[in-house]
Design a protein around this motif. Structure first.
Motif, PDB file in Angstrom:
ATOM      1  N   SER A  82       0.845  -1.186   0.000  1.00 57.59           N
ATOM      2  CA  SER A  82       0.000   0.000   0.000  1.00 57.59           C
ATOM      3  C   SER A  82       0.883   1.240   0.000  1.00 57.59           C
ATOM      4  O   SER A  82       1.734   1.405   0.871  1.00 57.59           O
ATOM      5  CB  SER A  82      -0.892  -0.013   1.232  1.00 57.59           C
ATOM      6  N   GLN A 135       1.290   5.168   0.480  1.00 55.61           N
ATOM      7  CA  GLN A 135       0.675   6.347   1.078  1.00 55.61           C
ATOM      8  C   GLN A 135       1.140   7.555   0.270  1.00 55.61           C
ATOM      9  O   GLN A 135       2.305   7.948   0.326  1.00 55.61           O
ATOM     10  CB  GLN A 135       1.069   6.485   2.546  1.00 55.61           C
ATOM     11  N   TYR A 191       5.533   9.589   3.939  1.00 47.60           N
ATOM     12  CA  TYR A 191       4.812   9.106   2.758  1.00 47.60           C
ATOM     13  C   TYR A 191       5.718   8.199   1.954  1.00 47.60           C
ATOM     14  O   TYR A 191       6.940   8.336   1.993  1.00 47.60           O
ATOM     15  CB  TYR A 191       4.377  10.280   1.863  1.00 47.60           C
TER      16      TYR A 191
END
Length: 87
Positions: A2, A4, A34
Motif C-alpha cells: 500500500s 501512502q 509518505y
C-alpha cells in the motif's frame, strides 16, 4: 503493498524553484511520512527523482519508482514512490 501518497498541486515558474521546494520539503517526507508523491507538474517530478537518486548513490537504500499517467483531456500525472531495499 500500500502506497501512502502525498499530493498538493504545487507549481513553480522555474526548475530552480521546483528543485528548492522538492529538496527542502517533499524530499524529506518521501520514505518517512509518505511512500509516494503525485504531481501534474513535471519540473517537481524531475527534481524529486533527481534528489532521490542522488541520495541513493553510491549505497542504495531505496528502490525509486516512477510512472506517468498520460491524459489526453487534462494534464499528465507524474507518480514517484519508493520501496525499501531488503538487506
Amino acid at each position: 503493498m500500500s502506497i501512502q501518497w502525498y499530493q498538493d498541486g504545487k507549481t513553480f515558474d522555474t526548475i530552480r524553484e521546483s528543485h528548492e521546494w522538492a529538496y527542502n520539503v517533499i524530499y524529506n517526507e518521501i520514505g518517512n511520512l509518505y511512500s509516494g508523491y503525485i504531481t501534474t507538474y513535471e519540473k517537481i517530478a524531475y527534481s524529486l527523482v533527481f534528489e532521490l537518486i542522488r541520495s541513493n548513490t553510491p549505497t542504495p537504500r531505496l528502490d525509486v519508482h516512477t510512472k506517468i499517467d498520460f491524459n489526453e483531456s487534462g494534464p499528465d500525472v507524474y507518480k514517484i514512490w519508493v520501496t525499501a531495499l531488503n538487506d
